[in-house]
Design an enzyme around this catalytic site. Structure first.
Site, PDB file in Angstrom:
ATOM      1  N   GLN A  10      11.245  33.860  17.671  1.00 44.46           N
ATOM      2  CA  GLN A  10      10.184  32.908  17.358  1.00 44.46           C
ATOM      3  C   GLN A  10      10.222  32.615  15.870  1.00 44.46           C
ATOM      4  O   GLN A  10      10.426  33.533  15.071  1.00 44.46           O
ATOM      5  CB  GLN A  10       8.829  33.551  17.716  1.00 44.46           C
ATOM      6  N   SER A 191      12.663  31.093   8.901  1.00 47.33           N
ATOM      7  CA  SER A 191      13.952  31.687   8.513  1.00 47.33           C
ATOM      8  C   SER A 191      13.812  33.130   8.043  1.00 47.33           C
ATOM      9  O   SER A 191      14.650  33.627   7.287  1.00 47.33           O
ATOM     10  CB  SER A 191      14.636  30.865   7.404  1.00 47.33           C
ATOM     11  N   ARG A 192      12.743  33.782   8.487  1.00 45.66           N
ATOM     12  CA  ARG A 192      12.486  35.191   8.129  1.00 45.66           C
ATOM     13  C   ARG A 192      12.302  35.388   6.614  1.00 45.66           C
ATOM     14  O   ARG A 192      12.451  36.492   6.106  1.00 45.66           O
ATOM     15  CB  ARG A 192      13.625  36.112   8.628  1.00 45.66           C
ATOM     16  N   LEU A 193      11.967  34.292   5.915  1.00 47.57           N
ATOM     17  CA  LEU A 193      11.709  34.395   4.464  1.00 47.57           C
ATOM     18  C   LEU A 193      10.196  34.538   4.256  1.00 47.57           C
ATOM     19  O   LEU A 193       9.528  33.652   3.707  1.00 47.57           O
ATOM     20  CB  LEU A 193      12.276  33.163   3.733  1.00 47.57           C
TER      21      LEU A 193
END
Ligand SMILES: Cc1cc2nc3c(=O)[nH]c(=O)nc-3n(C[C@H](O)[C@H](O)[C@H](O)COP(=O)(O)O)c2cc1C
Length: 214
Positions: A10, A191-193
């Site tokens: 997700q 983007s998992r940032l």
């Protein structure tokens, strides 16, 4: 299992946390985020994973419900003779982890726990539903028991004993207040940032803030 867990994915797009929006006091931000979770009608918004340390140095965790934030301290209630209660008696270091999936947010707190004064526990105990008060009296929390039948029998007997009377708080049940020394706020980002900000309490009682890598 039918589903390949590696395929569950997700993107976190619900918000961001900017340095400019951080208050000096992390408890303020915590209260805002908890209220957001309540307003968003997330399931059990006050649920928090409490981790304690065993005498052998092993971590041990379970969920409880936060019942207040008072004078900068996080309050929860439990059985003082439970596994967590025994561990806290030997080592007051504790962590609290809140996760609100709907909001893609988590908060980690580290600090030390002390028992709240008996009057505070009494006041909260009185607000609990009658059956929960009876349950607190008869459950030897975290101890092995023979059967559900044994539990129900003890419940019925205790309920009969207190019928028509004000149920008293047992001495082995009450609150802990957690004084935080470290609080981290995490907001999921694409983007998992993710945004992560860590508040650390300095000896002068001021909180220092730094951004952490996701
Ligand atoms: C949503 C949820 C809320 C809970 N709330 C509490 C609570 O407020 N106090 C409590 O003692 N146990 C609560 N429990 C049960 C604990 O997770 C745990 O089973 C119990 O406290 C015994 O833990 P211990 O053996 O590690 O001491 C809750 C469990 C869940 C899933």
């Amino acid at each position: 299992m039918k589903t390949n867990l590696a395929d569950i994915r997700q993107e976190y797009t619900k918000g961001g946390l900017r340095e400019a929006d951080l208050p000096d006091d992390p408890l303020l931000l915590f209260s805002r985020w908890l209220q957001d979770a309540i307003d968003a009608q997330v399931e059990e918004p006050t649920a928090v994973i409490v981790a304690t340390v065993s005498p052998e140095g092993y971590p041990s965790s379970r969920t409880v419900l936060l019942k207040g934030v008072d004078d900068g301290r996080f309050i929860f209630y439990t059985n003082y003779e439970s596994r967590k209660g025994g561990q806290l008696a030997g080592n007051p270091h504790i962590s609290l982890s809140f996760v609100w999936h709907t909001l893609q947010r988590q908060v980690h707190v580290e600090g030390t726990a002390v028992k709240v004064p008996p009057e505070t526990s009494n006041a909260y105990f009185k607000k609990r539903p009658y059956k929960s008060r009876i349950g607190a009296r008869i459950s030897p929390q975290s101890q092995p028991i023979a059967s559900r039948m044994q539990l129900m029998r003890a419940f019925v007997q205790e309920a009969a004993r207190w019928f028509g009377k004000e149920v008293e708080r047992p001495d082995n049940w009450g609150g802990y207040a957690v004084t935080p020394t470290r609080i981290e706020f995490w907001q999921g980002r694409p983007s998992r940032l993710h945004d992560r900000f860590l508040y650390t309490l300095h000896p002068d009682k001021k909180w220092a803030i730094c951004r952490l890598a996701p």
